[in-house]
Write a protein that holds these residues in place. Sequence first.
Motif, PDB file in Angstrom:
ATOM      1  N   ASP A  71       0.822  -1.201   0.000  1.00 22.97           N
ATOM      2  CA  ASP A  71       0.000   0.000   0.000  1.00 22.97           C
ATOM      3  C   ASP A  71       0.860   1.256   0.000  1.00 22.97           C
ATOM      4  OD1 ASP A  71      -2.148  -1.662   0.065  1.00 22.97           O
ATOM      5  OD2 ASP A  71      -2.555  -1.430   2.205  1.00 22.97           O
ATOM      6  N   ALA A  72       1.974   1.225   0.742  1.00 24.82           N
ATOM      7  CA  ALA A  72       2.878   2.377   0.743  1.00 24.82           C
ATOM      8  C   ALA A  72       3.449   2.612  -0.642  1.00 24.82           C
ATOM      9  CB  ALA A  72       4.002   2.158   1.755  1.00 24.82           C
ATOM     10  N   TRP A  73       3.761   1.539  -1.353  1.00 19.83           N
ATOM     11  CA  TRP A  73       4.270   1.682  -2.716  1.00 19.83           C
ATOM     12  C   TRP A  73       3.219   2.339  -3.613  1.00 19.83           C
ATOM     13  CZ3 TRP A  73       6.417  -2.991  -6.009  1.00 19.83           C
ATOM     14  CH2 TRP A  73       7.141  -2.486  -7.081  1.00 19.83           C
ATOM     15  N   SER A  74       1.976   1.926  -3.482  1.00 16.64           N
ATOM     16  CA  SER A  74       0.899   2.508  -4.290  1.00 16.64           C
ATOM     17  C   SER A  74       0.712   3.987  -3.970  1.00 16.64           C
ATOM     18  CB  SER A  74      -0.403   1.741  -4.051  1.00 16.64           C
ATOM     19  OG  SER A  74      -0.272   0.385  -4.411  1.00 16.64           O
ATOM     20  N   VAL A  75       0.769   4.318  -2.689  1.00 16.29           N
ATOM     21  CA  VAL A  75       0.613   5.725  -2.297  1.00 16.29           C
ATOM     22  C   VAL A  75       1.744   6.573  -2.879  1.00 16.29           C
ATOM     23  CG1 VAL A  75       0.687   7.298  -0.326  1.00 16.29           C
ATOM     24  CG2 VAL A  75      -0.720   5.246  -0.223  1.00 16.29           C
ATOM     25  N   GLU A  76       2.978   6.113  -2.750  1.00 23.30           N
ATOM     26  CA  GLU A  76       4.119   6.888  -3.240  1.00 23.30           C
ATOM     27  C   GLU A  76       4.090   7.041  -4.755  1.00 23.30           C
ATOM     28  OE1 GLU A  76       7.317   4.649  -1.653  1.00 23.30           O
ATOM     29  OE2 GLU A  76       6.941   5.278   0.416  1.00 23.30           O
ATOM     30  N   LYS A  77       3.621   6.022  -5.456  1.00 23.58           N
ATOM     31  CA  LYS A  77       3.507   6.122  -6.907  1.00 23.58           C
ATOM     32  C   LYS A  77       2.380   7.057  -7.314  1.00 23.58           C
ATOM     33  CE  LYS A  77       4.919   4.848 -10.977  1.00 23.58           C
ATOM     34  NZ  LYS A  77       6.294   5.192 -11.433  1.00 23.58           N
ATOM     35  N   HIS A  78       1.290   7.055  -6.554  1.00 25.80           N
ATOM     36  CA  HIS A  78       0.140   7.879  -6.899  1.00 25.80           C
ATOM     37  C   HIS A  78       0.421   9.361  -6.716  1.00 25.80           C
ATOM     38  CE1 HIS A  78      -4.035   9.162  -7.280  1.00 25.80           C
ATOM     39  NE2 HIS A  78      -3.921   9.774  -6.115  1.00 25.80           N
ATOM     40  N   VAL A  79       1.113   9.730  -5.634  1.00 24.23           N
ATOM     41  CA  VAL A  79       1.330  11.149  -5.357  1.00 24.23           C
ATOM     42  C   VAL A  79       2.320  11.775  -6.329  1.00 24.23           C
ATOM     43  CG1 VAL A  79       0.768  10.898  -2.914  1.00 24.23           C
ATOM     44  CG2 VAL A  79       3.146  10.658  -3.658  1.00 24.23           C
ATOM     45  N   GLU A  80       2.992  10.978  -7.160  1.00 21.17           N
ATOM     46  CA  GLU A  80       3.871  11.551  -8.171  1.00 21.17           C
ATOM     47  C   GLU A  80       3.084  12.313  -9.234  1.00 21.17           C
ATOM     48  OE1 GLU A  80       6.184   8.444  -9.828  1.00 21.17           O
ATOM     49  OE2 GLU A  80       7.350   8.061  -8.009  1.00 21.17           O
ATOM     50  N   THR A  81       1.827  11.955  -9.437  1.00 18.23           N
ATOM     51  CA  THR A  81       1.019  12.580 -10.485  1.00 18.23           C
ATOM     52  C   THR A  81      -0.234  13.260  -9.947  1.00 18.23           C
ATOM     53  OG1 THR A  81      -0.092  10.455 -10.868  1.00 18.23           O
ATOM     54  CG2 THR A  81       1.834  10.947 -12.220  1.00 18.23           C
ATOM     55  N   CYS A  82      -0.476  13.190  -8.644  1.00 17.14           N
ATOM     56  CA  CYS A  82      -1.690  13.786  -8.077  1.00 17.14           C
ATOM     57  C   CYS A  82      -1.288  14.840  -7.056  1.00 17.14           C
ATOM     58  CB  CYS A  82      -2.572  12.713  -7.433  1.00 17.14           C
ATOM     59  SG  CYS A  82      -4.141  13.348  -6.777  1.00 17.14           S
ATOM     60  N   GLY A  83      -1.449  16.105  -7.411  1.00 19.65           N
ATOM     61  CA  GLY A  83      -1.051  17.173  -6.519  1.00 19.65           C
ATOM     62  C   GLY A  83      -1.885  17.260  -5.260  1.00 19.65           C
ATOM     63  N   GLY A  84      -3.197  16.994  -5.377  1.00 23.18           N
ATOM     64  CA  GLY A  84      -4.056  17.065  -4.203  1.00 23.18           C
ATOM     65  C   GLY A  84      -3.697  16.033  -3.155  1.00 23.18           C
ATOM     66  N   CYS A  85      -3.466  14.821  -3.615  1.00 25.47           N
ATOM     67  CA  CYS A  85      -3.080  13.760  -2.677  1.00 25.47           C
ATOM     68  C   CYS A  85      -1.686  14.008  -2.103  1.00 25.47           C
ATOM     69  CB  CYS A  85      -3.134  12.402  -3.366  1.00 25.47           C
ATOM     70  SG  CYS A  85      -4.815  11.855  -3.784  1.00 25.47           S
ATOM     71  N   ALA A  86      -0.793  14.586  -2.931  1.00 25.38           N
ATOM     72  CA  ALA A  86       0.541  14.909  -2.424  1.00 25.38           C
ATOM     73  C   ALA A  86       0.462  15.946  -1.312  1.00 25.38           C
ATOM     74  CB  ALA A  86       1.430  15.405  -3.558  1.00 25.38           C
ATOM     75  N   ALA A  87      -0.412  16.951  -1.489  1.00 25.36           N
ATOM     76  CA  ALA A  87      -0.574  17.956  -0.446  1.00 25.36           C
ATOM     77  C   ALA A  87      -1.202  17.366   0.813  1.00 25.36           C
ATOM     78  CB  ALA A  87      -1.437  19.103  -0.981  1.00 25.36           C
ATOM     79  N   ARG A  88      -2.174  16.480   0.629  1.00 24.75           N
ATOM     80  CA  ARG A  88      -2.812  15.835   1.781  1.00 24.75           C
ATOM     81  C   ARG A  88      -1.805  14.965   2.540  1.00 24.75           C
ATOM     82  NH1 ARG A  88      -6.389  13.491  -0.894  1.00 24.75           N
ATOM     83  NH2 ARG A  88      -7.911  15.184  -0.792  1.00 24.75           N
ATOM     84  N   LEU A  89      -0.995  14.242   1.807  1.00 26.01           N
ATOM     85  CA  LEU A  89       0.005  13.391   2.444  1.00 26.01           C
ATOM     86  C   LEU A  89       1.083  14.227   3.138  1.00 26.01           C
ATOM     87  CD1 LEU A  89       0.620  10.349   2.697  1.00 26.01           C
ATOM     88  CD2 LEU A  89       2.160  10.600   0.759  1.00 26.01           C
ATOM     89  N   SER A  90       1.499  15.311   2.498  1.00 27.96           N
ATOM     90  CA  SER A  90       2.507  16.179   3.109  1.00 27.96           C
ATOM     91  C   SER A  90       1.994  16.793   4.400  1.00 27.96           C
ATOM     92  CB  SER A  90       2.905  17.270   2.115  1.00 27.96           C
ATOM     93  OG  SER A  90       3.820  18.169   2.690  1.00 27.96           O
ATOM     94  N   ALA A  91       0.738  17.195   4.407  1.00 27.19           N
ATOM     95  CA  ALA A  91       0.167  17.775   5.625  1.00 27.19           C
ATOM     96  C   ALA A  91       0.104  16.742   6.751  1.00 27.19           C
ATOM     97  CB  ALA A  91      -1.228  18.326   5.325  1.00 27.19           C
ATOM     98  N   ALA A  92      -0.239  15.503   6.406  1.00 32.99           N
ATOM     99  CA  ALA A  92      -0.305  14.456   7.425  1.00 32.99           C
ATOM    100  C   ALA A  92       1.072  14.148   7.999  1.00 32.99           C
ATOM    101  CB  ALA A  92      -0.932  13.189   6.835  1.00 32.99           C
ATOM    102  N   VAL A  93       2.098  14.225   7.164  1.00 31.32           N
ATOM    103  CA  VAL A  93       3.451  13.948   7.647  1.00 31.32           C
ATOM    104  C   VAL A  93       3.975  15.093   8.504  1.00 31.32           C
ATOM    105  CG1 VAL A  93       5.836  13.578   6.894  1.00 31.32           C
ATOM    106  CG2 VAL A  93       3.981  12.381   5.741  1.00 31.32           C
ATOM    107  N   ARG A  94       3.663  16.341   8.112  1.00 31.52           N
ATOM    108  CA  ARG A  94       4.212  17.509   8.805  1.00 31.52           C
ATOM    109  C   ARG A  94       3.628  17.698  10.194  1.00 31.52           C
ATOM    110  NH1 ARG A  94       7.395  21.019   6.285  1.00 31.52           N
ATOM    111  NH2 ARG A  94       6.914  22.567   7.875  1.00 31.52           N
TER     112      ARG A  94
END
Length: 336
Positions: free
Chosen positions: A31-54
């Motif tokens: 699942d982590a692999w799928s998430v990391e691959k998906h956020v390469e092309t999806c800006g909204g999900c990348a922002a959501r993931l970055s906020a969760a990490v920060r």
Amino acid sequence: MTTMGGAGMPHWHVSEELAGRYAAGSVPETDAWSVEKHVETCGGCAARLSAAVRVRPETRAVLDGVRAGVLAAVAAEAAPAKKPVRVAERGPARGLVRLTAPRTAAADGAPAKKPAPVVPFRFAGAATRAGRLLWAAGPALRGSWLVALVLVAVGAVALAYGAGAGEAVRPLLLVVAPVLPLAGVGLSYGRHADPMYEITAATPSGGLRLLLTRTAAVLVLSIPALTLAGAALPASAGRPGAAAWLLPGLAMTLAALALGSYVGCRTGATSIAVAWAAAVVLPVFAASPPAALAAATGAARYFAGPAAQAAWAAGALVCAALLAVRRRSFDHLETL
């Protein structure tokens, strides 16, 4: 969450709950692999993931430090370069000073040297399938382990026919054979063997998946080499066959991997190999030639018979189950 895209194809996005579990490190490797691959092309999900990490305190300071370092490096590169120093020359008129740029070979009439062509650096084999397979196979297949494997297989045949040892060599090979895959596994994964270990371990496939790939590469080479060498040796009635070491070798390899999930691959493989050597190998080779033959024949009881093979098979299944339970431990650098 999943939405429908063009032509009815489903498109999923990272939910808040999945982003939180990813930031906490509780997402399975696939699942982590799928998430990391998906956020390469999806800006909204990348922002959501970055906020969760920060929002996590243990990562906020690290990210702030990385950001400050990047900004400092950009600012240093963007700083204006120093102006070239001008040389003062006295003109033809008295007291007249003219500022000129430093003289160059071209200005003095000498031919200017052409700059050396820039040759792009290419890592040997990185762009080829063979290079990728060689990297995935691990350091063991590129070092002394492969040489040792060949020497043991060829040496056993030479000892049987060249030195006249005959049928006494097969029991000796059987007790040594399970140790060789353990040595290959110990050299296949970890910061002690792989110069790209930190980079490899940070990738989605750098944990147990890569370790199993390299273990399979070790077994693919060692099983045919040692089994064929054993089959070429003179056989005797009542002693184990050339393939009798396969289940013991597999069980000990899985035991080394399972133990490696607690203490690291190198320590786990070394511990299993030392235990087997102390219990079986050293008593055989430490004795005199007649006693060594008797000891090797006695050690055959660990391989011969349905009961012994069933015990090794059961041990292999238990170790495989423990390895599956402990699979997430291989995602952490400090354990390997």
